[in-house]
Enzyme design. Sequence first.
Site, mmCIF file in Angstrom:
data_model
loop_
_atom_site.group_PDB
_atom_site.id
_atom_site.type_symbol
_atom_site.label_atom_id
_atom_site.label_comp_id
_atom_site.label_asym_id
_atom_site.label_seq_id
_atom_site.Cartn_x
_atom_site.Cartn_y
_atom_site.Cartn_z
ATOM 1 N N GLU A 64 39.198 96.623 62.470
ATOM 2 C CA GLU A 64 37.727 96.632 62.484
ATOM 3 C C GLU A 64 37.162 98.045 62.648
ATOM 4 O O GLU A 64 36.538 98.362 63.664
ATOM 5 C CB GLU A 64 37.223 95.751 63.640
ATOM 6 C CG GLU A 64 37.698 94.312 63.568
ATOM 7 C CD GLU A 64 37.306 93.504 64.809
ATOM 8 O OE1 GLU A 64 36.852 94.086 65.817
ATOM 9 O OE2 GLU A 64 37.462 92.270 64.759
ATOM 10 N N PRO A 65 37.370 98.904 61.675
ATOM 11 C CA PRO A 65 36.897 100.279 61.818
ATOM 12 C C PRO A 65 35.382 100.392 61.656
ATOM 13 O O PRO A 65 34.796 99.731 60.789
ATOM 14 C CB PRO A 65 37.591 101.004 60.661
ATOM 15 C CG PRO A 65 37.740 99.953 59.608
ATOM 16 C CD PRO A 65 37.976 98.667 60.341
ATOM 17 N N GLY A 66 34.769 101.187 62.507
ATOM 18 C CA GLY A 66 33.334 101.445 62.383
ATOM 19 C C GLY A 66 33.119 102.942 62.227
ATOM 20 O O GLY A 66 33.018 103.471 61.120
ATOM 21 N N ARG A 67 33.152 103.614 63.367
ATOM 22 C CA ARG A 67 32.878 105.050 63.416
ATOM 23 C C ARG A 67 33.690 105.855 62.397
ATOM 24 O O ARG A 67 33.161 106.756 61.753
ATOM 25 C CB ARG A 67 33.227 105.524 64.828
ATOM 26 C CG ARG A 67 32.812 106.940 65.128
ATOM 27 C CD ARG A 67 33.369 107.398 66.475
ATOM 28 N NE ARG A 67 33.296 106.434 67.520
ATOM 29 C CZ ARG A 67 32.328 106.363 68.442
ATOM 30 N NH1 ARG A 67 31.359 107.248 68.427
ATOM 31 N NH2 ARG A 67 32.357 105.444 69.373
ATOM 32 N N ARG A 74 22.986 108.971 71.255
ATOM 33 C CA ARG A 74 24.308 109.243 71.833
ATOM 34 C C ARG A 74 24.325 110.399 72.827
ATOM 35 O O ARG A 74 24.936 110.281 73.883
ATOM 36 C CB ARG A 74 25.356 109.448 70.729
ATOM 37 C CG ARG A 74 25.448 108.249 69.774
ATOM 38 C CD ARG A 74 26.653 108.307 68.849
ATOM 39 N NE ARG A 74 27.880 108.094 69.589
ATOM 40 C CZ ARG A 74 28.713 109.041 69.949
ATOM 41 N NH1 ARG A 74 28.480 110.292 69.609
ATOM 42 N NH2 ARG A 74 29.782 108.748 70.651
ATOM 43 N N TYR A 117 25.484 108.972 76.344
ATOM 44 C CA TYR A 117 26.895 109.241 76.705
ATOM 45 C C TYR A 117 27.173 110.718 76.931
ATOM 46 O O TYR A 117 28.328 111.126 76.979
ATOM 47 C CB TYR A 117 27.833 108.800 75.581
ATOM 48 C CG TYR A 117 27.553 107.465 74.944
ATOM 49 C CD1 TYR A 117 27.699 106.289 75.669
ATOM 50 C CD2 TYR A 117 27.170 107.382 73.614
ATOM 51 C CE1 TYR A 117 27.463 105.065 75.069
ATOM 52 C CE2 TYR A 117 26.941 106.161 73.009
ATOM 53 C CZ TYR A 117 27.084 105.006 73.741
ATOM 54 O OH TYR A 117 26.861 103.801 73.139
ATOM 55 N N CYS A 119 9.366 112.021 75.820
ATOM 56 C CA CYS A 119 9.067 112.404 77.203
ATOM 57 C C CYS A 119 10.150 111.942 78.166
ATOM 58 O O CYS A 119 9.944 111.018 78.964
ATOM 59 C CB CYS A 119 7.717 111.838 77.607
ATOM 60 S SG CYS A 119 6.460 112.539 76.553
HETATM 61 N N1 LLP Z 1 35.415 95.836 66.996
HETATM 62 C C1 LLP Z 1 34.823 95.521 68.145
HETATM 63 C C2 LLP Z 1 35.092 94.213 68.776
HETATM 64 C C3 LLP Z 1 33.953 96.440 68.765
HETATM 65 O O1 LLP Z 1 33.369 96.126 69.910
HETATM 66 C C4 LLP Z 1 33.708 97.691 68.145
HETATM 67 C C5 LLP Z 1 32.788 98.655 68.745
HETATM 68 C C6 LLP Z 1 34.355 97.974 66.921
HETATM 69 C C7 LLP Z 1 35.216 97.024 66.382
HETATM 70 C C8 LLP Z 1 34.154 99.249 66.190
HETATM 71 O O2 LLP Z 1 34.626 100.343 66.907
HETATM 72 P P1 LLP Z 1 34.704 101.800 66.253
HETATM 73 O O3 LLP Z 1 35.752 101.749 65.181
HETATM 74 O O4 LLP Z 1 33.371 102.128 65.699
HETATM 75 O O5 LLP Z 1 35.072 102.676 67.374
HETATM 76 N N2 LLP Z 1 27.676 103.033 70.720
HETATM 77 C C9 LLP Z 1 28.944 103.626 71.074
HETATM 78 C C10 LLP Z 1 30.108 102.864 70.485
HETATM 79 C C11 LLP Z 1 30.111 101.400 70.858
HETATM 80 C C12 LLP Z 1 31.256 100.652 70.230
HETATM 81 C C13 LLP Z 1 31.088 99.193 70.407
HETATM 82 N N3 LLP Z 1 32.120 98.427 69.803
HETATM 83 C C14 LLP Z 1 28.948 105.075 70.630
HETATM 84 O O6 LLP Z 1 27.956 105.538 70.053
HETATM 85 O O7 LLP Z 1 29.901 105.802 70.870
#
Ligand code: LLP
Length: 413
Positions: free
Chosen positions: A273-276, A312, A316, A342
């Site tokens: 499940e890649p996001g970032r 971010r 963080y 503000c």
């Molecule tokens: N799968 C699940 C179950 C997740 O909770 C997440 C991210 C992902 C996949 C995707 O993760 P990634 O590959 O993007 O790392 N807002 C935070 C990141 C929160 C991530 C939440 N879950 C930030 O800006 O760093």
Amino acid sequence: MNHFESRRGALWCEGVPLSRIAQAVGTPAYVYSSATLERHYAVLSQAFHGIDHHLCYSVKACSTLAVLKLFARQGAWFDIVSGGELERVSRAGADPARVVFAGVGKTRDEMALALRRGIALFNVESAEELQALDEVARRLKRKAPFALRVNPEVDARTHRYIATGLKTSKFGVPLKEARSLYAHSRTLRGLTAVGIDSHIGSQLTDERPMREAVTAVAAMYRDLRAAGFPLRYLDVGGGLGITYRAERPPSVERYAQVVSAPLRGLGATLLVEPGRMLVGNAAVLLTRVLYRKRTPAKRFVVVDAAMNDLMRPALYEAYHGIEAVAPRAGARQKVDVAGPVCESADVLGKDRLLPPLEQGDLVVVRTAGAYAMSMASNYNSRPRAPEVLVRGSKFRVVRQRETVNDLMRGETT
Ligand code: LLP
């Protein structure tokens, strides 16, 4: 690798100078490179070549329709966490049969919607949720395919807000409890166990916790299969880190090895499940200098983007690179790049050495593809910025700038 590069003293996205985009759509604006998005997907997909797998793009990282459509065309599956994300994925033209649904607080309405659409599986995070899913499925006369999200209790060594596999974390169920829940699920006629899932956190740069987690989950997969559960999917979540500053995450090839090695001989279909990693450095936040100011302690550059566009740094203390689009000659100066909101936390970059900047100059905040627009807010009644997608020497607005009227829609006095 990304497609934001300097040419003749100014920054371009693919074949388009960023200054031209600023002129056309104004600032602040997010600018995405389709070549970068497609390249990241291809590289990751190649790294898993030969392994039975699906890449489930994690929609929360960037849920913009045009981005979802781009990945759907590459053959992606999708990882969602709400009915809203399911609607987005459907509207982007993706097949709901390629959707996995996670989250600790799915409502019964969301479950029913996802069941009717025929998603691939629910990643269930508690005993009560399992019960609710069974009830909803029986009411609709369906069988809900599910995996339990287990918490392997490993420290992912990332920021505490984005670590999810700690003992104290709200996510998943402890391994031991998971065993009895799978056993219990046999008595629930609305459910079919089809997999097992875990996700230990985000922005992971250390491969050891990844390996530990997958090894634990793979062992449980083997046991459950041996006990007669018809499992098919092993979902390892997302989390691969990227370089914002000097982080050195494992390469995608290494990552693929680490998460797939424990699956050897299991006959499972791997879900990732890649996001970032897919979207992070595929966009910049383009902004303009409003004012400079100097106090006895600091120099500030106030720009027209703010924490509501990129949360971010404030949330963080995250680092994002900041650059002038067309750097002027002259000595670099140490400045804080601040937004107009503000809040003292509304600083996009602290103590940055930047070339001389003047009112009206364009600046980019790098790596603004992941968790930027998708976490944007309207704080201080600031309309959200538009999104632009570049392809070669062309660009198009894929989300218009919000108007102040948009902000007040649905309100009465
Ligand atoms: N799968 C699940 C179950 C997740 O909770 C997440 C991210 C992902 C996949 C995707 O993760 P990634 O590959 O993007 O790392 N807002 C935070 C990141 C929160 C991530 C939440 N879950 C930030 O800006 O760093």
